[in-house]
Design an enzyme around this catalytic site. Structure first.
Site, short mmCIF file in Angstrom:
data_model
loop_
_atom_site.label_atom_id
_atom_site.label_comp_id
_atom_site.label_asym_id
_atom_site.label_seq_id
_atom_site.Cartn_x
_atom_site.Cartn_y
_atom_site.Cartn_z
N SER B 93 0.76 -1.26 0.15
CA SER B 93 -0.14 -0.11 -0.10
C SER B 93 0.91 1.35 0.02
O SER B 93 0.69 2.35 -0.49
CB SER B 93 -0.97 -0.15 1.17
OG SER B 93 -0.23 0.07 2.39
N HIS B 94 1.99 1.07 0.67
CA HIS B 94 2.89 2.42 0.85
C HIS B 94 4.20 2.09 0.32
O HIS B 94 4.57 1.09 0.77
CB HIS B 94 2.91 2.90 2.20
CG HIS B 94 1.64 3.55 2.65
ND1 HIS B 94 0.56 2.50 2.83
CD2 HIS B 94 1.08 4.74 2.79
CE1 HIS B 94 -0.56 3.39 3.27
NE2 HIS B 94 -0.21 4.56 3.38
N ASN B 95 4.93 2.81 -0.25
CA ASN B 95 6.24 2.50 -0.70
C ASN B 95 7.17 4.05 -1.03
O ASN B 95 6.67 4.84 -1.54
CB ASN B 95 6.39 1.89 -1.92
CG ASN B 95 8.01 1.58 -2.44
OD1 ASN B 95 8.69 1.46 -1.77
ND2 ASN B 95 8.04 1.27 -4.12
N PHE B 106 8.78 -0.16 2.40
CA PHE B 106 7.16 -0.31 1.88
C PHE B 106 6.67 -1.07 2.86
O PHE B 106 7.23 -1.83 3.58
CB PHE B 106 7.31 -0.85 0.43
CG PHE B 106 7.81 -2.22 0.33
CD1 PHE B 106 7.11 -3.45 0.30
CD2 PHE B 106 9.14 -2.39 0.07
CE1 PHE B 106 7.77 -4.61 0.25
CE2 PHE B 106 9.85 -3.40 -0.24
CZ PHE B 106 9.11 -4.69 0.07
N THR B 107 5.39 -1.05 2.92
CA THR B 107 4.34 -1.87 3.79
C THR B 107 3.77 -2.88 2.98
O THR B 107 3.40 -2.66 2.03
CB THR B 107 3.41 -0.95 4.44
OG1 THR B 107 2.62 -0.43 3.43
CG2 THR B 107 3.98 0.20 5.20
#
Lengths: 156, 150
Positions: B93-95, B106-107
């Protein structure tokens, strides 16, 4: 309490900016608007939904700089220190995480501020108030990806 | 420009958007506006990027989802290629690019530990990046992306 997949997927899409934003998801889930709202309230009460709310673009909201700070905390005071750092309004995330021999940092905070100078001042303040000497600041330089978690794919 | 009233209003809506069949109408009534005006106000903020979206936020852990934060040390010359591989994964979702010894963070979330490990193994293989930390969560003290407006 478990959320049926159908309702979960319907609710994982953002609400539309229309007079009755719950009507379309309710129809998709085969529920009345009222029944869907009741379910949302029940999931919220059970803690499955943390909140229903507006998600702001933080850059536009005035937070133009952020950093991930990795702190090295004595495990004996982890609980206390975690709560101190989580207490800062500019900290959105505060997690204890696994460590590695080459990376001994066990507590992580995301901090947000107006600019780099303000982020640095905030981190110094956090270090002073918690008494932590060892930490690493990773300032965010570029956003490669930021999306709402895709539950359909994640739970597939 | 946001007025002081806008700021207070938006701060509260981050945690409590009305669970009512006509939420914009309800908010409009409280503010002494028409429902249409209230919707126009939200649409303006959305257009400006101040509001990303309105939605229920699930506690992924309570849904049985396993999540982690990954830190990678990626040589600058390989950055584009590695980012492409990470971003293509729907479980990410996040990077972000960050300065520091580990530059890519990242997640990642998955339905099970086994699936999470399989994704990590694949990313490691495809990217060729060896130095990668799987920073599994051990305790959450705070997880609340709520902002005071300024």
């Amino acid at each position: 309490m478990k959320i049926p997949r159908k309702i979960l997927f319907v609710l994982s899409a953002p609400l539309e900016l229309v007079p009755r934003p719950y009507a379309a998801p309710a129809a998709q889930a085969g529920l009345t608007e009222k029944a869907l709202l009741q379910k949302i309230k029940a999931y919220k009460k059970a803690g499955l939904i943390r909140r229903v709310g507006v998600v702001l673009g933080h850059f536009k909201a005035g937070y133009k700089c952020n950093a991930l700070v990795a702190w090295k905390i004595d495990p004996a005071v982890l609980e206390l220190t975690g709560n101190i750092l989580a207490g800062f309004a500019q900290v959105t995330h505060c997690y204890a995480r696994r460590t590695f021999p080459q990376w001994p940092y066990n507590l992580y905070t995301m901090v947000h501020a107006r600019d780099k100078k303000e982020v640095q001042a905030l981190i110094r303040d956090m270090a002073r108030k918690s008494g932590i000497k060892e930490y690493k600041v990773q300032t965010t330089l570029r956003e490669f990806k930021k999306v709402k978690s895709n539950l359909k794919e994640i739970l597939a | 420009m946001l007025t002081a009233k806008d700021k207070i209003f938006l701060k509260g809506l981050q945690t409590d958007f009305p669970l009512d069949a006509r939420p914009f109408g309800l908010l409009a009534g409280q503010a002494g506006l028409s429902e249409e005006k209230m919707l126009a106000y939200f649409r303006k903020f959305e257009r400006q990027g101040l509001i990303r979206y309105i939605a229920p936020m699930f506690d992924l852990r309570k849904l049985g989802v396993v999540s982690t934060l990954i830190a990678m040390r990626v040589p600058v010359g390989q950055l584009d290629q590695v980012v492409r591989i990470i971003n293509a994964c729907p479980n990410v979702s996040h990077n972000y690019l960050r300065d520091g010894d580990y530059n890519v963070w990242f997640t990642l979330s998955a339905a099970s530990e086994r699936k999470l490990k399989a994704i990590l193994t694949r990313i490691r293989k495809e990217s060729g990046v060896e130095d990668m930390l799987d920073l599994r969560t051990e305790r959450v003290f705070k997880s609340q992306a709520i902002f005071e407006l300024r």
